[in-house]
Design a protein around this motif. Sequence first.
Motif, PDB file in Angstrom:
ATOM      1  N   HIS A 223      53.429  36.443  41.948  1.00 21.57           N
ATOM      2  CA  HIS A 223      52.117  38.544  41.473  1.00 21.57           C
ATOM      3  C   HIS A 223      51.395  37.639  43.390  1.00 21.57           C
ATOM      4  O   HIS A 223      51.847  36.460  44.169  1.00 21.57           O
ATOM      5  CB  HIS A 223      51.288  38.090  40.581  1.00 21.57           C
ATOM      6  CG  HIS A 223      50.269  36.836  40.672  1.00 21.57           C
ATOM      7  ND1 HIS A 223      50.367  35.566  40.777  1.00 21.57           N
ATOM      8  CD2 HIS A 223      48.875  37.291  41.192  1.00 21.57           C
ATOM      9  CE1 HIS A 223      49.655  35.581  40.454  1.00 21.57           C
ATOM     10  NE2 HIS A 223      48.631  36.014  41.134  1.00 21.57           N
TER      11      HIS A 223
ATOM     12  N   CYS B 205      50.661  30.288  41.480  1.00 22.80           N
ATOM     13  CA  CYS B 205      50.997  31.603  41.499  1.00 22.80           C
ATOM     14  C   CYS B 205      52.876  32.225  41.483  1.00 22.80           C
ATOM     15  O   CYS B 205      53.607  32.576  41.185  1.00 22.80           O
ATOM     16  CB  CYS B 205      50.510  32.705  42.065  1.00 22.80           C
ATOM     17  SG  CYS B 205      51.188  32.522  43.454  1.00 22.80           S
TER      18      CYS B 205
ATOM     19  N   GLN C 145      40.370  36.908  37.445  1.00 23.23           N
ATOM     20  CA  GLN C 145      42.101  36.336  36.501  1.00 23.23           C
ATOM     21  C   GLN C 145      41.124  34.559  35.515  1.00 23.23           C
ATOM     22  O   GLN C 145      40.495  34.414  36.039  1.00 23.23           O
ATOM     23  CB  GLN C 145      42.732  35.500  37.453  1.00 23.23           C
ATOM     24  CG  GLN C 145      43.597  36.513  37.859  1.00 23.23           C
ATOM     25  CD  GLN C 145      44.463  36.983  37.012  1.00 23.23           C
ATOM     26  OE1 GLN C 145      44.606  37.469  36.106  1.00 23.23           O
ATOM     27  NE2 GLN C 145      45.221  38.356  37.721  1.00 23.23           N
ATOM     28  N   PRO C 146      41.728  34.609  34.957  1.00 22.90           N
ATOM     29  CA  PRO C 146      41.082  33.239  33.403  1.00 22.90           C
ATOM     30  C   PRO C 146      40.872  32.228  34.805  1.00 22.90           C
ATOM     31  O   PRO C 146      40.362  31.327  33.896  1.00 22.90           O
ATOM     32  CB  PRO C 146      42.331  33.399  32.556  1.00 22.90           C
ATOM     33  CG  PRO C 146      42.598  34.499  32.175  1.00 22.90           C
ATOM     34  CD  PRO C 146      42.607  35.127  34.150  1.00 22.90           C
ATOM     35  N   ASP C 147      41.999  31.879  35.509  1.00 22.41           N
ATOM     36  CA  ASP C 147      42.121  30.072  36.035  1.00 22.41           C
ATOM     37  C   ASP C 147      42.046  31.215  37.719  1.00 22.41           C
ATOM     38  O   ASP C 147      41.985  30.074  38.979  1.00 22.41           O
ATOM     39  CB  ASP C 147      43.755  30.508  36.378  1.00 22.41           C
ATOM     40  CG  ASP C 147      44.939  31.314  36.394  1.00 22.41           C
ATOM     41  OD1 ASP C 147      44.184  32.332  37.131  1.00 22.41           O
ATOM     42  OD2 ASP C 147      45.808  30.758  37.107  1.00 22.41           O
ATOM     43  N   GLY C 148      40.976  32.115  37.979  1.00 24.27           N
ATOM     44  CA  GLY C 148      40.718  31.945  39.380  1.00 24.27           C
ATOM     45  C   GLY C 148      39.102  31.598  39.713  1.00 24.27           C
ATOM     46  O   GLY C 148      38.897  30.689  38.866  1.00 24.27           O
TER      47      GLY C 148
ATOM     48  N   ASP D 256      43.603  45.762  38.682  1.00 25.01           N
ATOM     49  CA  ASP D 256      43.896  44.347  38.626  1.00 25.01           C
ATOM     50  C   ASP D 256      43.111  43.691  38.866  1.00 25.01           C
ATOM     51  O   ASP D 256      41.975  44.672  39.405  1.00 25.01           O
ATOM     52  CB  ASP D 256      45.202  44.053  39.216  1.00 25.01           C
ATOM     53  CG  ASP D 256      46.289  45.528  39.563  1.00 25.01           C
ATOM     54  OD1 ASP D 256      46.854  44.759  38.535  1.00 25.01           O
ATOM     55  OD2 ASP D 256      46.741  45.965  40.122  1.00 25.01           O
ATOM     56  N   ARG D 257      43.366  42.402  37.891  1.00 23.37           N
ATOM     57  CA  ARG D 257      41.762  41.648  38.578  1.00 23.37           C
ATOM     58  C   ARG D 257      42.099  40.461  39.528  1.00 23.37           C
ATOM     59  O   ARG D 257      43.504  40.761  40.267  1.00 23.37           O
ATOM     60  CB  ARG D 257      42.422  40.465  37.400  1.00 23.37           C
ATOM     61  CG  ARG D 257      41.475  40.713  35.470  1.00 23.37           C
ATOM     62  CD  ARG D 257      41.531  39.713  35.129  1.00 23.37           C
ATOM     63  NE  ARG D 257      41.267  40.245  33.500  1.00 23.37           N
ATOM     64  CZ  ARG D 257      40.395  39.619  32.435  1.00 23.37           C
ATOM     65  NH1 ARG D 257      40.741  37.805  32.296  1.00 23.37           N
ATOM     66  NH2 ARG D 257      40.238  40.028  31.107  1.00 23.37           N
TER      67      ARG D 257
ATOM     68  N   ASP E  99      41.682  36.965  42.007  1.00 21.20           N
ATOM     69  CA  ASP E  99      42.032  35.838  42.027  1.00 21.20           C
ATOM     70  C   ASP E  99      41.383  34.880  42.482  1.00 21.20           C
ATOM     71  O   ASP E  99      40.698  33.838  41.703  1.00 21.20           O
ATOM     72  CB  ASP E  99      43.443  34.623  42.349  1.00 21.20           C
ATOM     73  CG  ASP E  99      45.215  36.164  42.052  1.00 21.20           C
ATOM     74  OD1 ASP E  99      45.142  35.307  40.853  1.00 21.20           O
ATOM     75  OD2 ASP E  99      44.881  37.014  42.299  1.00 21.20           O
TER      76      ASP E  99
END
Length: 271
Positions: free
Chosen positions: A103, A99, A238-241, A207-208, A210
């Motif tokens: 964010h 990040c 999140q896609p990278d969470g 909001d997604r 992490d």
Amino acid sequence: MPATASDYTFLREFILSRSENILDPSRDDLFEARLYRLMQSHNMTGLDELVSKLRLSADPVLEQAVVEAMTINETSFFRDLAAFELLRQKLLPQLIEKCGGHHTLRFWSAASSSGQEAYSLAMVIRCHFPQIADRSVEIIGTDINAEMVRRAHAGRYPRMEVNRGLPARLLLKYFTRDGEEWEIAPELRALCRFQQRNLAQTLPMFDRFDGILMRNVLYYFPQETQKRILQNVHAALQPDGFLLLGSSEQSVCPDLWQPVLDGKVCYYTPR
């Protein structure tokens, strides 16, 4: 009159219909133990009277109180220490690097009970990643039990609870003693928010997240409910969470989740 087999069957089905939690018949004695105070407060003489009132479906407050009383709320600070070591050594540094401070990092402690997991994560961040703690971290804890959410908000714990898993140095650093209780420090409380939510229902998330910690709760649900929960969690990440389950749990949705084994801990990333 003592409770009958049909009374216990009704109570198990009632809890399943309201929370989707499975209660095994071998643990029917839990109803007496956990509902005793509730029955006393309503001047009931036994489970048979409680079942009679629930069958009428005329008191939603009583119904919710029964569901909350039967919710499993087993928790402790730094429960399963290996998972928190994985957070400290790998998962949090990876997120911070990705990040780049651009964010807010958002974490979800699902089925957070009285808040120990969320506050444990806050302590890890405060101790080891102070550069992000003051400006770009948000930890959301959710639980079906309103009393547990109230306790998490209060951030006050009796000596027995702070003695379970909490290192003495962190107790002295992040808690203030007040009589027989210990109160969480304001700088930890500032990172955490708690809400009453039913994990088995779709949770609207604007909001997604992490990182999601949903540990030691899935096995209380039927497999179909587990699948629905994991689908909702997948949409909230999140896609990278990452997703952390309990040490004895695994995803029942292999098409959605990629397991990653790191030492003794398995975590999941979305496919």
